[in-house]
Design an enzyme around this catalytic site. Structure first.
Site, PDB file in Angstrom:
ATOM      1  N   LYS A 553       0.866  -1.184   0.000  1.00  0.00           N
ATOM      2  CA  LYS A 553       0.000   0.000   0.000  1.00  0.00           C
ATOM      3  C   LYS A 553       0.893   1.222   0.000  1.00  0.00           C
ATOM      4  CE  LYS A 553      -1.753  -1.662   3.939  1.00  0.00           C
ATOM      5  NZ  LYS A 553      -3.200  -1.611   4.028  1.00  0.00           N
ATOM      6  N   ARG A 554       0.285   2.449  -0.142  1.00  0.00           N
ATOM      7  CA  ARG A 554       1.100   3.652  -0.025  1.00  0.00           C
ATOM      8  C   ARG A 554       1.878   3.614   1.292  1.00  0.00           C
ATOM      9  NH1 ARG A 554       0.328   7.991  -3.530  1.00  0.00           N
ATOM     10  NH2 ARG A 554       2.201   8.688  -2.475  1.00  0.00           N
ATOM     11  N   THR A 661      -9.078  -1.131   1.083  1.00  0.00           N
ATOM     12  CA  THR A 661      -9.732  -2.040   0.146  1.00  0.00           C
ATOM     13  C   THR A 661      -8.794  -3.199  -0.157  1.00  0.00           C
ATOM     14  OG1 THR A 661      -8.961  -0.558  -1.607  1.00  0.00           O
ATOM     15  CG2 THR A 661     -11.283  -0.393  -0.973  1.00  0.00           C
TER      16      THR A 661
HETATM   17  C1  26V Z   1      -5.502  14.021  -0.729  1.00  0.00           C
HETATM   18  C2  26V Z   1      -4.882  14.897  -1.571  1.00  0.00           C
HETATM   19  C3  26V Z   1      -4.595  16.239  -1.059  1.00  0.00           C
HETATM   20  C4  26V Z   1      -4.216  17.209  -2.127  1.00  0.00           C
HETATM   21  C5  26V Z   1      -3.308  16.636  -3.157  1.00  0.00           C
HETATM   22  C6  26V Z   1      -3.845  15.392  -3.797  1.00  0.00           C
HETATM   23  C7  26V Z   1      -4.521  14.500  -2.869  1.00  0.00           C
HETATM   24  C8  26V Z   1      -4.851  13.214  -3.278  1.00  0.00           C
HETATM   25  C9  26V Z   1      -5.484  12.349  -2.412  1.00  0.00           C
HETATM   26  C10 26V Z   1      -5.814  12.755  -1.144  1.00  0.00           C
HETATM   27  C11 26V Z   1      -6.535  11.902  -0.175  1.00  0.00           C
HETATM   28  C12 26V Z   1      -6.448  10.493  -0.409  1.00  0.00           C
HETATM   29  C13 26V Z   1      -7.543   9.867   0.321  1.00  0.00           C
HETATM   30  C14 26V Z   1      -7.570   8.390   0.111  1.00  0.00           C
HETATM   31  O1  26V Z   1      -6.988   7.830  -0.813  1.00  0.00           O
HETATM   32  N1  26V Z   1      -8.284   7.741   0.980  1.00  0.00           N
HETATM   33  C15 26V Z   1      -8.420   6.310   0.939  1.00  0.00           C
HETATM   34  O2  26V Z   1      -9.654   6.029   0.296  1.00  0.00           O
HETATM   35  C16 26V Z   1      -9.870   4.636   0.191  1.00  0.00           C
HETATM   36  C17 26V Z   1     -11.130   4.451  -0.603  1.00  0.00           C
HETATM   37  O3  26V Z   1     -12.231   4.912   0.117  1.00  0.00           O
HETATM   38  C18 26V Z   1      -9.943   4.023   1.571  1.00  0.00           C
HETATM   39  O4  26V Z   1     -10.100   2.636   1.427  1.00  0.00           O
HETATM   40  C19 26V Z   1      -8.670   4.318   2.359  1.00  0.00           C
HETATM   41  O5  26V Z   1      -8.789   3.855   3.673  1.00  0.00           O
HETATM   42  C20 26V Z   1      -8.411   5.805   2.369  1.00  0.00           C
HETATM   43  O6  26V Z   1      -7.150   6.092   2.948  1.00  0.00           O
END
Ligand code: 26V
Length: 829
Positions: A553-554, A661
């Site tokens: 994962k990341r 997921t």
């Molecule tokens: C935030 C930002 C901030 C600005 C720059 C670009 C950017 C790109 C992504 C994000 C937030 C990422 C949020 C994310 O990936 N959340 C994940 O979503 C999954 C699907 O719902 C979930 O399974 C993960 O637990 C959750 O970390």
């Protein structure tokens, strides 16, 4: 309608001979390549063109049905889509996989080599983007009238190389190879404007932008399983060609006109990493508005084309906002309805609140988007003006309730006045949507008790949960052929692919020793495939007899890869101290990218590689531990790793992982989970039962209580000599003798915000329990089968059915609404 004569252009479907002919035809006449000279990448492109013909058939049929039956549609707006490779997925969804394999055999081509030529479109960071891709698969499979909108980034997520144990980022040139899969749509272009002035005269707003660029559409076709329906994913590219500066051009300054063009096109140049720093934030805001403006204009144009009046928009359209990134869609729709269509504010706002819905994907405050008024005002003055008005009316309404004090009003205000005046995008999303959902039960509950607690008081019925899911087509049928054959044999061919809940029938077979052994064989084959990959790519030999323990994962502190490494170090120490104990051999597998500016995450990657270097080469360990960091994590790599896993590491601090997921994909492929009570792990435990999952660590409540009392990592270090030794080894350079201080800075600055020390003992003890459990293979594979059998709930088909029913109010195309087969190729005029 009059009908033209039918054209004879039906493509072969299951006939390997005709498929082979078509591939050769495409190679020669589309690609212009002599079969004698063709390389695997040419064959791939030729085969993709052949497959695309078949998918296009379903695509055009579907479009026709939507128009003929005036179907209400959902538009899914997302800054990220992590689609993975299209080719095999489309063969499987169209039911032509075997025929293509045979055609390849006839052409004496190695199938795996050719499909390995396809680049992963890495148009996403992680979970949020992959979820969007699983959702597109389910939308098409469930025949839901839907379309995705995103950005066609020229460079997707960077390619990761590991050099001297460290992450090095290389550009991802995914578009360099031909993109046979996408249709350019040169006639789908919209102007997107930025900057300039807002003039207000007699209360009428007139925005005079300073700059305009063009959004140009490309359609990627998303085939549903069963071959009946395919939906478009429309990806926008920034193009200055239509609008290059005529003034410069007329002056004869061709080069000045072209220079602007280049900087305008930067908008769709790169995908932003999810922890991006202040630098380049302006471009990110531009990207978000670019996506939103082009998509909303397209949605309006499509609506006008299908219906007589724009008045019915809210009856015919739902627009979903995947996190806050596309939330400017709300003021953009307001602007277009008021300034262009001439609607009143009230009518426009009423429509907005009906069409929009929003999913929150994270509770972590640093990931919640806000934009400074200064930047927003400079770049989008009319939108800021609209946001102010939305906020004013909203706050007046809240005040009028007479229930809340001014402190409450300050907290719910869309404009944060405390941090240098910023627009809170999540607040705007909540105020402008009729439904807001979290992505797992625990996450949705926390949402309404933490970040959105005030809003939950104002709009209690607005908040809901839709637990995430994953598509069984990609995550079993494409990724795991041996498991596919096993399930088809025991459950029947189409049952589980379309109705994952039917996989529960496997529960009746889990005690059957022969079935357990058969499943063990499936796992062994997948482990061998991964072992071969690792040996080929990294030159590391691993044994399939070992327990494969996987965390992919990341890389992020909250996901606690560091705790995993600390367990490895402790195990290393214990083996050296007790060499004669009956140790269970383990292979620890990691993969994942760290955002390029995320210093600590990059150090974690380095630590994993440093530990691997020491442990893998210490002869006293006798291969009881192997540590492997596989570079360049991607959807395609996940498809090789997940089916091979015995143990799935889902060890985030409770309350931090919204859902996860990967946890679902692993369990679906028969790995057992070691995890905290976080995200969807909680629901996975409910479904598979406590005995078949390894839960450890503090609960959300315990984590919170520790924070309240003042968390101190030293409390744990003092009590636990093994833990103390592990930390000391890292900090004093045991694993980095060339540079003993390598990890000193991270640990000094380290308040252990994610409470690794607090959960360490419980984690390590659980790992020993897992070793014991693994010894009894019959029991282990029985538990693995029980995991698979009880994953029905975690299909993205279930998630999408819930969205369609409870959030979007969208009905699928019925059988009767699909054009009859024999109508496929007639063209109506
Ligand atoms: C935030 C930002 C901030 C600005 C720059 C670009 C950017 C790109 C992504 C994000 C937030 C990422 C949020 C994310 O990936 N959340 C994940 O979503 C999954 C699907 O719902 C979930 O399974 C993960 O637990 C959750 O970390």
């Amino acid at each position: 309608m009059a009908r033209l004569p039918e054209y004879e252009y039906r493509m072969p479907t299951t006939d390997a001979d005709r498929i082979r002919q078509s591939i050769v035809f495409k190679l020669i006449f589309i690609l212009g390549v002599d079969p004698k000279d063709a390389k695997p990448e040419h064959w791939l492109n030729a085969a993709m063109f052949t497959a695309r013909d078949l998918v296009t058939e379903s695509f055009l049929r579907t479009r026709r049905s939507h128009i003929d039956h005036k179907k209400r549609m959902v538009y899914y707006l997302s800054m990220e889509f992590l689609l993975g490779r299209a080719f095999t997925n489309s063969l499987i969804n169209e039911g032509i996989y075997d025929a293509f394999k045979e055609a390849f055999q006839q052409l004496e081509l190695d199938f795996d080599t050719v499909i390995g030529e396809e680049e992963d479109p890495g148009l996403g960071n992680g979970g949020l983007g992959r979820l969007a891709a699983c959702f597109l698969d389910s939308l098409a499979t469930l025949r839901i009238p839907a379309m995705g909108y995103g950005i066609r980034y020229q460079y997707g997520m960077f390619k990761q190389e590991i050099i001297d144990g460290q992450q090095v980022e290389k550009p991802d040139l995914w578009l360099d190879k031909d993109m046979a899969w996408q249709f350019p749509r040169p006639n789908k272009h919209y102007p997107v404007a930025f900057g300039g002035q807002l003039h207000i005269e007699d209360n009428v707003r007139c925005w005079e932008p300073a700059e305009k660029i063009t959004a140009l559409g490309f359609d990627e076709i998303i085939p549903g399983y069963g071959g009946e329906v395919a939906n478009p994913l429309r990806l926008w590219t920034a193009h200055a060609g239509y609008l290059f500066d005529l003034a410069d051009f007329n002056k004869g300054d061709y080069f000045a006109a072209m220079r602007n063009q280049t900087s305008d096109e930067n908008i769709s140049r790169v995908l932003y990493p999810n922890d991006s720093t202040e630098s380049g934030r302006e471009l990110r805001l531009k990207q978000e508005y670019f996506l939103v403006s082009a998509s909303i204009q397209d949605i309006i144009a499509r609506h006008k084309c299908r219906f007589d009046s724009i008045d019915t928009l809210a009856d015919e359209v739902a627009i979903h906002l995947n996190d806050t990134h596309p939330v400017l869609a709300i003021p953009e729709l307001m602007r277009l309805l008021i300034d262009v269509e001439g609607w009143t504010w009230e009518k426009a706002w009423d429509t907005c609140c009906k069409v929009f819905s929003y999913t929150n994907h994270t509770l972590m405050s640093e990931a919640l988007e806000t934009w400074s008024l200064d930047l927003m005002g400079r770049m989008l003055p009319r939108h800021l003006d609209i946001i102010f008005e939305i906020n004013k009316i909203f706050l007046d309404e809240v005040r009028a309730l007479g229930l809340f004090d001014e402190d409450f009003i300050r907290r719910v205000s869309i404009i944060d006045e405390s941090n240098g005046r910023r627009v809170r995008m999540a607040w705007l999303a909540v105020v402008g949507s009729h439904k807001v959902n979290g992505v797992a039960k625990i996450h949705s509950d926390l949402m309404t008790t933490s970040i959105f607690a005030d809003f939950a008081k104002l709009f209690p019925s607005r908040f809901t949960n839709v637990t995430n899911g994953v598509t069984p087509r990609r995550w079993i049928a494409v990724a795991n052929r041996p498991l596919t054959a096993f399930l088809d044999k025991h459950l029947g061919t189409n049952q589980w692919r379309l109705h994952l809940e039917k996989i529960a029938a496997l529960n009746d077979l889990v005690d059957d020793k022969a079935v357990q052994e058969e499943f063990a064989e499936v796992k062994r084959a997948n482990k061998q495939r991964l072992a071969d990959y690792i040996e080929k790519e990294l030159g590391i030999k691993i044994s399939t007899e070992a327990l494969f323990d996987v965390q992919i994962k990341r890389i992020h502190e909250y996901k606690r890869q560091a705790m995993n490494v600390m367990h490895i170090i402790d195990r290393y120490n214990q083996i050296l101290e007790n060499p004669d104990k009956d140790w269970q051999p383990r292979v620890f597998i990691f993969a994942g990218k760290a955002a390029s500016s995320y210093y600590v995450a990059k150090k974690i990657i380095r630590l994993i590689n440093d530990v691997a270097e020491v442990v893998n080469h210490d002869e006293r360990i006798r291969d009881l531990i192997k540590v492997v960091f596989i570079p360049n994590y991607s959807v395609s790599l996940a498809q090789i790793i997940i089916p091979a896993a015995d143990l799935s590491e889902q060890i985030s601090l409770a309350g931090t992982e919204a859902s996860g997921t990967g946890n679902m994909k692993f369990a679906l492929n028969g790995a057992l989970t070691v995890g905290t009570l976080d995200g969807a792990n909680v629901e996975i435990r409910e479904k598979v039962g406590d005995e078949h999952i390894f839960i450890f660590g503090n609960t959300v409540e315990q984590v919170e209580a520790l924070r309240q009392k003042g968390y101190d990592p030293l409390d744990y270090l003092e009590k636990d000599p093994d833990l103390r030794r592990v930390v000391k080894q890292i900090v004093t350079g045991f694993f980095s003798p060339q540079e003993p201080n390598r990890y000193a800075d991270v640990s000094q600055a380290y308040g252990d915000y994610y409470q690794v020390m607090a959960d360490f003992r419980s984690y390590v003890d659980t790992q020993y329990r897992i070793d014991d459990y693994y010894r009894d293979k019959g029991n282990w594979y029985r538990s693995a089968l029980i995991n698979i059998a009880n994953m029905g709930h975690f299909s993205s088909d279930r998630s999408i059915a819930e969205y369609a029913e409870n959030i979007w109010n969208i009905k699928p195309l019925t059988e009767a609404e699909l054009p009859p087969e024999d109508d496929r190729f007639s063209i109506s005029v």
